[in-house]
Design a protein around this motif. Sequence first.
Motif, PDB file in Angstrom:
ATOM      1  N   LEU A 183      -4.267 -36.715  -6.999  1.00 49.94           N
ATOM      2  CA  LEU A 183      -5.499 -36.039  -7.404  1.00 49.94           C
ATOM      3  C   LEU A 183      -6.111 -35.248  -6.246  1.00 49.94           C
ATOM      4  O   LEU A 183      -6.706 -34.194  -6.455  1.00 49.94           O
ATOM      5  CB  LEU A 183      -6.497 -37.050  -7.954  1.00 49.94           C
ATOM      6  CG  LEU A 183      -6.133 -37.644  -9.318  1.00 49.94           C
ATOM      7  CD1 LEU A 183      -7.226 -38.588  -9.800  1.00 49.94           C
ATOM      8  CD2 LEU A 183      -5.907 -36.550 -10.353  1.00 49.94           C
ATOM      9  N   ARG A 243      -4.124 -32.083  -6.112  1.00 45.56           N
ATOM     10  CA  ARG A 243      -4.422 -31.248  -7.284  1.00 45.56           C
ATOM     11  C   ARG A 243      -5.747 -30.512  -7.095  1.00 45.56           C
ATOM     12  O   ARG A 243      -5.872 -29.333  -7.435  1.00 45.56           O
ATOM     13  CB  ARG A 243      -4.459 -32.110  -8.544  1.00 45.56           C
ATOM     14  CG  ARG A 243      -4.589 -31.288  -9.813  1.00 45.56           C
ATOM     15  CD  ARG A 243      -4.456 -32.151 -11.046  1.00 45.56           C
ATOM     16  NE  ARG A 243      -4.514 -31.330 -12.249  1.00 45.56           N
ATOM     17  CZ  ARG A 243      -3.490 -30.701 -12.788  1.00 45.56           C
ATOM     18  NH1 ARG A 243      -2.293 -30.799 -12.228  1.00 45.56           N
ATOM     19  NH2 ARG A 243      -3.619 -29.972 -13.878  1.00 45.56           N
ATOM     20  N   GLY A 290       0.873 -33.945 -10.838  1.00 42.00           N
ATOM     21  CA  GLY A 290      -0.496 -33.811 -11.315  1.00 42.00           C
ATOM     22  C   GLY A 290      -0.536 -33.488 -12.792  1.00 42.00           C
ATOM     23  O   GLY A 290      -1.369 -34.007 -13.537  1.00 42.00           O
TER      24      GLY A 290
END
Length: 426
Positions: A229, A232, A413
């Motif tokens: 994350l 991303r 992701g």
Amino acid sequence: MQFSSSLAPNDPSEQQPTIGIIGMGAMGRMYANHLAKAGWKKIHVCDQPSKYEELLADYSNFPGVKVFPDGHAVARSADFMMFSVEAEFIESVVAEYGPSTKINAIVAGQTSVKAPEKEAFEKYLPSDVHIVSCHSLHGPTVSPLGQPLVLINHRGTEEALLLVENIFRSFGSRYVYLSYEEHDLVTANTQAVTHAAFLSMGTAWASSKSYPWEHGLYVGGIETVKVNLTLRIYSNAWHVYAGLAILNPIAQKQINQYATSTTELFKLMLEAGTAKQNAANDDQECERKLRQRVEWAREVVFGGMNKSREPILLSEAVLDKFSLGQIPAANEPANLHVYRVAQYLFLTPTLLDIAIHSAIHDIWHRSDDLEFVIAARGWSQCVKFGSFEVYRRRFEETRSFFESRFEEAGLLGSEMIKAVMASEMK
């Protein structure tokens, strides 16, 4: 403005509303593309005048989309018009094109922060137009299917709200009805603070000048989520996150509290570690204080161990499937959500005990912890200063460190986002 209550994109063109979009960045294009694909036949769009020729070429093969040189033409023709611009510029754009809005039209804003949008709409829109705003709570590369789509009926009739619902029904999103104020509270509590956490992780790793997963760290279970994350977020544009944090007064307070909490927890860890070297009783007392703080948070956020709750659809095996460099097969099951991951940790006694013990006794990650606290403080101050330029420079400096890894992380992701959707649908 009279349209059938059962309005659908397969209706004849003359029975359809004209849909206008001012601002054709990533989100504006996402809306235009999905609406055109669904079959809406009168979509009028524009961007900055300097981008007119480029936009005209990009949409030359979209029969339902008509490109205009500026927002005046869109505003004068649209029955439903959406401003899809950054929150930082919403006032100036609405001030320029808002007065041209067609009488009795419906106006929405696809901005991540609603306080500036509300002020601009009330100040510059004619009094004879409806305001039914929106916000898709996902990025432009994510399918809207099953995702939350906030609808805000600020100044509209039931018929106006129904028209907006019908227009967006083809997205397959689930509608969430909020006020402007409720929207900003929700996004401050969820998106803005969540972003601050992952931005801080990225800055901490970049400051250490190492990819920790290449050294056997942050490669399994919950650590996998943190890495994927973070990458991303940094692979996206900085302004996506800046407006959410800087222009939302509630978010500023929450991010400041987040930084304060990270500092206080780190002090408790250090205090317990120091006591361990002195006396066993001191060590136990310091660990008790840290545990008490963590368990208090568990009670407040998740309702504690004894509260009836939904089953946690996670396991270490599921999380490990998203480790960097290990792409899960298309048919492998996945149930993943950031809230669920935190819930999984806090409501699994063994894992929580391990985390608390590690915080006190494992010093191998102490340097990373220090970098993280410093980074969290830095991001909090950046938001407090309210400078988009400082935010941009801080973001892009960290982004440059991870840029070479975005492609491989992007695959994972995307799998994680699909897993979020699967979990939400269930």
